[in-house]
Design an enzyme around this catalytic site. Structure first.
Site, PDB file in Angstrom:
ATOM      1  CE1 TYR A   1      -3.631   2.625   0.883  1.00 49.47           C
ATOM      2  CE2 TYR A   1      -1.820   3.596   2.130  1.00 49.47           C
ATOM      3  CZ  TYR A   1      -3.074   3.706   1.555  1.00 49.47           C
ATOM      4  OH  TYR A   1      -3.759   4.883   1.627  1.00 49.47           O
TER       5      TYR A   1
ATOM      6  CD  GLU B   1      -5.804   4.870  -1.180  1.00 49.62           C
ATOM      7  OE1 GLU B   1      -5.806   4.844   0.056  1.00 49.62           O
ATOM      8  OE2 GLU B   1      -6.856   4.825  -1.850  1.00 49.62           O
TER       9      GLU B   1
END
Lengths: 383, 294
Positions: A108, A196
């Protein structure tokens, strides 16, 4: 402003951030042609702005051309319901078909502005592919945060901390670092408020790829990004909110029955709270601007009246430099122009308030004068 | 006494030749503020309403005695205007402009760290010491000079509402200021509370917050540790839906953080007198500020 995954991936490609090979498809007849150019397996991904697409059935992995064709036909045109779309869902008008990759690690990675530290914060975790808020809650020690001074940019120790902290394998360090540098540059260049990648994957061949891409751009900076403005997709906007934006109004639609019109964002929020405390529910947030010109008031009325849930309207204006008598004339004129029939509670305060109240009282409209905020609350509860 | 501005403050206005800029400059001057100069690049040498206009802040500082600047230039040029004022050595910069890109403010905030200049705003109504000096767009007549209450807020019209209620209750103000509704700003709550704590005329403070960020929580902890004057707190946005920006760029609840409920709880548990309804704020202030300190 939000942009679609495929648009964010175009920005990525131009910035030197590798993404899987893929193609965008908007009509059913193009599906087979696209599938002929991509090796199986593939991922078929619905392109909507709301999150939670995977769980809603908007992302499907297919191993054969036949099943890919079927998945693409199903997803294109479907009403996709996710935790962010509401019950009616969002129509999928575009899909992205991407070549599958053999994943060895999922990471992530995100970047955002940290307001308290006035820095850019890079958030990373070894637990890619999962909901990051769940990771942050259950295993906070698995989240890595690195704060970067926007004037000085990424330093060697930032890169080392991320590389080591995530346990990036030797063979992938070089491409991982290059990607970090490119993402940071892209973040600054495009005035991102959020970037992101979940997940960023390391393949079995040690290459590093952004499998997903989410990019939000600061609306205040759009004046210097005409290419981003052209990516704007109004399909998922609330119709009334889009209309309000065209008139320069700050409007957010809510579920309640009492519409409100207020000058100034802080006072508008406090007014919504007051409506709730009076025992009724606010139907919207509407800030007509500190000045509250007659034109703005008229547009505000038109927007509020188009919401069928609204049973009454509360106007709360603090007339400062704008005099209350001028404001009252504007309210009366606008109310007559739009043919107002709902009860309207008006509380105004400030310069020339008595003249203003007289103008409202003498009009033959259904306007109820509130002498102060407590009085207004009582009147609202009675609607 | 008061904080940050008083009758000796000498103001230059960046963006004085714009319609809004000129209007508010006149309003400030009519209130009694000393306006010594205006700055608009390319328009130096002329006068607007008897106020001399210069091409740069540095030039205006050489030719006049300005020690504060009010910035009313459009958002694409506002960050540069702040840097220009800081570089010229101005003591106090008040940036009214709304809509400055966050990235610009991020750079400015880091660039001016360690400089002696105090920045108030952006996206704020400005600052007023009633009866002495008004630098900003707030309506002057609602204020009452002489104290004893200081007001600090993230909002504009909501601040006017609070001041109006104070005035109605017979409570005057020492200084009232808005620190701005943007995610990145200059002077914060704690800077203002610190100044109010040290100002002998200020006997109590009203602090007006809103959803987003954690400035109210940090201020609440600071108050408990450092302040002996009573503070009344109000937070707007109890009914704001999460994930939506409520008008101000900084007013957003994200990832469960920045809620009004959490801010009110932080205030309450740190000894701040929490006002639950805007309708009763004035009455609560009278009760708190006319009895002895907490």
């Amino acid at each position: 402003m939000k942009i679609h995954e495929y648009q964010a991936k175009d920005l990525f490609k131009n910035a030197g951030i590798p993404v899987p090979k893929g193609a965008v498809c908007k009509t059913e007849k193009d599906i087979s042609g696209i599938l002929a150019t991509i090796k199986m397996p593939v991922a078929v991904k619905a392109q909507i702005l709301a999150g939670g697409r995977g769980k809603g059935g908007g992302v499907v992995l297919a191993r054969s051309i036949k099943s890919a064709q079927k998945a693409a036909e199903t997803i294109l045109g479907m009403q996709l319901v996710t935790k962010q779309t509401g019950e009616s869902g969002t129509e999928v008008k575009t899909i992205l078909i991407e070549q599958g990759v053999t994943i060895s690690r999922e990471i992530y990675l995100s970047m955002l502005v940290d307001r308290e530290r006035a820095a850019i914060v890079i958030v990373a975790s070894q637990d890619g592919g999962m909901d990051i808020e769940t990771v942050a809650e259950k295993t906070p020690e698995r989240i890595l945060k690195v704060y970067v001074n926007p004037l000085l940019g990424l330093q060697g120790y930032h890169l080392r901390e991320l590389t080591r902290g995530l346990g990036i394998p030797e063979g992938s360090v070089k491409s991982f670092v290059a990607i970090l540098r490119n993402i940071f540059r892209l973040f600054l260049q495009y005035d991102c408020s959020l970037l992101e990648i979940n997940p960023l994957v390391i393949t079995k061949k040690d290459t590093v790829l952004a499998l997903d891409a989410k990019v939000d751009i600061d609306s205040n900076a759009l004046f210097r990004h005409p290419d981003i403005v052209s990516m704007h997709d109004s399909d998922e906007e609330d119709e009334l909110e889009a209309e309000a934006a065209r008139h320069g109004l700050n409007y957010i639609r809510l579920e309640g029955t009492i519409g409100s019109m207020v000058n100034g964002a802080g006072l508008a929020m406090a007014t919504m709270d007051l409506i709730k405390q009076a025992g009724v529910e606010p139907a919207n947030f509407l800030d007509v601007g500190g000045g509250a010109s007659a034109d703005m008031v008229e547009s505000g009325f038109r927007i509020i009246l188009r919401d069928p849930n609204v049973r009454g309207i509360f106007i709360n204006i603090f007339g400062g430099i704008l005099r209350c008598d001028i404001l009252a004339e504007g309210v009366v004129a606008a109310a007559k122009k739009v043919g107002l029939s709902l009860p309207v509670v008006i509380r105004m305060e400030g310069t020339n308030v008595d003249e203003g109240r007289n103008i409202l009282a003498e009009s033959d409209l259904n306007l109820i004068n509130a002498t102060d905020l407590s009085h207004a609350a009582t009147l609202l509860a009675a609607i | 006494m008061a904080i940050f501005v008083n009758r000796d403050t000498r103001v230059l206005v960046q963006g004085i030749t714009g319609k809004e800029g000129l209007f508010h400059t006149k309003q400030c001057r009519d209130y009694g503020t000393i306006i010594v100069a205006g700055v608009t690049p390319g328009k130096g040498g002329r006068k607007v309403d008897e106020i001399p206009v210069f091409d740069s802040v540095a030039e205006a500082c050489r030719e006049t005695t300005a020690n504060a600047s009010m910035i009313v230039v459009p958002p694409p040029f506002a960050a540069e205007a702040i840097l220009e004022a800081v570089d010229a050595g101005i003591d106090l910069v008040i940036c009214i402009t709304e809509g400055i890109p966050v990235m610009d403010m991020l750079r400015v905030k880091n660039a001016i760290k360690g400089c002696h200049t105090r920045l108030i705003g952006p996206n704020c109504p400005g600052i007023i010491t009633p009866g002495e000096c008004k630098i900003g767009i707030m309506p002057g007549p609602i204020h009452t000079p002489g104290g004893p209450v200081g007001v600090v807020s993230r909002s504009g019209t909501l601040t006017y509402e609070v001041v109006h209620q104070l005035t109605q209750q017979g409570l005057g103000q020492t200084t009232c200021l808005g620190i701005g509704g943007d995610p990145i700003n200059g002077t914060d709550f704690i800077d203002c509370l610190h100044a109010f704590q040290n100002d002998p005329e200020t006997k109590g403070v009203v602090m007006v917050g809103e959803i987003g960020g954690s400035a109210e929580e940090e201020a609440a902890f600071w108050i408990k540790a450092n302040m002996d004057k009573p503070v009344v707190g109000f937070v707007a946005g109890l009914t704001a839906p999460p994930g939506r920006r409520m008008g101000h760029a900084g007013a957003i609840v994200s990832g469960g953080r920045g809620t009004a409920a959490a801010k009110l709880e932080a205030m309450r548990s740190n000894g701040i007198h929490v006002c639950k309804s805007l309708a009763s704020l004035g009455a609560l202030c009278r009760e708190v500020f006319t009895t002895s300190a907490r």
